[in-house]
Design an enzyme around this catalytic site. Structure first.
Site, PDB file in Angstrom:
ATOM      1  N   ARG A 113    -101.551  75.510 -22.070  1.00 19.58           N
ATOM      2  CA  ARG A 113    -100.616  76.611 -21.890  1.00 19.58           C
ATOM      3  C   ARG A 113    -101.028  77.449 -20.694  1.00 19.58           C
ATOM      4  NH1 ARG A 113     -99.348  80.111 -27.109  1.00 19.58           N
ATOM      5  NH2 ARG A 113    -101.586  80.443 -27.115  1.00 19.58           N
ATOM      6  N   THR A 117     -97.628  82.756 -18.545  1.00 23.92           N
ATOM      7  CA  THR A 117     -96.217  82.524 -18.875  1.00 23.92           C
ATOM      8  C   THR A 117     -96.048  81.946 -20.277  1.00 23.92           C
ATOM      9  OG1 THR A 117     -96.305  80.266 -18.040  1.00 23.92           O
ATOM     10  CG2 THR A 117     -95.719  81.979 -16.450  1.00 23.92           C
ATOM     11  N   ASP A 209    -108.040  80.072 -32.213  1.00 21.91           N
ATOM     12  CA  ASP A 209    -107.788  78.936 -31.317  1.00 21.91           C
ATOM     13  C   ASP A 209    -108.282  77.657 -31.989  1.00 21.91           C
ATOM     14  OD1 ASP A 209    -108.302  76.894 -29.225  1.00 21.91           O
ATOM     15  OD2 ASP A 209    -107.543  78.465 -27.921  1.00 21.91           O
ATOM     16  N   ASP A 212    -110.766  75.469 -29.957  1.00 19.35           N
ATOM     17  CA  ASP A 212    -112.107  76.064 -29.875  1.00 19.35           C
ATOM     18  C   ASP A 212    -112.842  75.916 -31.206  1.00 19.35           C
ATOM     19  OD1 ASP A 212    -111.736  76.807 -27.285  1.00 19.35           O
ATOM     20  OD2 ASP A 212    -111.446  78.940 -27.681  1.00 19.35           O
TER      21      ASP A 212
END
Ligand code: URA
Length: 217
Positions: A113, A117, A209, A212
């Protein structure tokens, strides 16, 4: 205060795996103190539960099977199954599902990503031979904005995939609605539906995440 559940209004085409075992595992996944090896294991196990439901309409046809004692009617797949994890977090889902469906083939979609944006940037796409006639299970544990999965499904459809199902672990209502609007023919299965995205596009309460936490980065 316990946040309002986002599951109150059903979304057509989104199927929530409702089972106490799934709830226990989602809860442990969400826990910030769950270490990476246990997180990975839980994500793999949950992926098996979600895949079990997501493949309820996997097409099979009758086939004759000889047992040591008699002939009977069994089932065989009408088309091959291809798992397509979105890198990198989808890899842990594929690992889990391959334990119960070891003959599935695997393709990969690499996307990250753009953090400003929140739009997906594609950097890798590879499918196994025969994917064009397969039932593809598209895997991403976190259905957040829906942008990456919309782009992934667009790309898979360009390859002529006849049957596409999406499996995630935690979905946001916004992401499900976006993905359903773009791909109304693709059912979505998940183990939890959360209400909100934060300003960085993370699902809240979510689990953080996923990549992660899987890879300890
Ligand atoms: N990806 C993640 O890993 N977590 C989120 O909450 C959203 C996207």
């Amino acid at each position: 205060m316990i946040p309002a559940m986002a599951t109150e209004q059903p979304i057509p085409g989104f199927y929530l795996v409702r089972h106490p075992l799934a709830e226990l595992k989602v809860s442990a996944l969400r826990d910030r103190s769950t270490p990476a090896p246990e997180f990975r294991r839980l994500l793999q196990e949950l992926s098996q539960l979600v895949a079990y439901e997501a493949l309820r309409d996997f097409s099979v046809e009758p086939v004759e099977v000889e047992t040591p004692l008699a002939t009977t009617t069994g089932a065989r797949a009408v088309r091959p199954l291809v798992l397509v994890p979105v890198l990198r977090a989808g890899l842990a889902m594929a690992d889990g599902i391959l334990r119960i469906l070891p003959s599935a083939a695997v393709g990969h979609i690499g996307m990250f990503r753009n953090e400003e944006t929140l739009e997906p940037v594609s950097y890798y796409f590879r499918l196994p031979p025969g994917a064009a006639g397969a039932h593809v299970l598209l895997l991403d544990p976190m259905l957040a904005t829906g942008n990456s999965l919309v782009a992934a499904a667009d790309r898979l459809k360009k390859e002529g995939i006849p049957k596409l199902t999406c499996a995630c672990i935690i979905a946001s209502r916004q992401g499900v609605e976006r993905l359903r609007a773009a791909h109304p023919d693709m059912p979505i299965y998940g183990a939890a539906l959360d209400g909100e995205l934060n300003d960085r596009g993370y699902i809240t309460p979510g689990l953080g995440d996923a990549g992660d936490r899987i890879f300890g980065t």
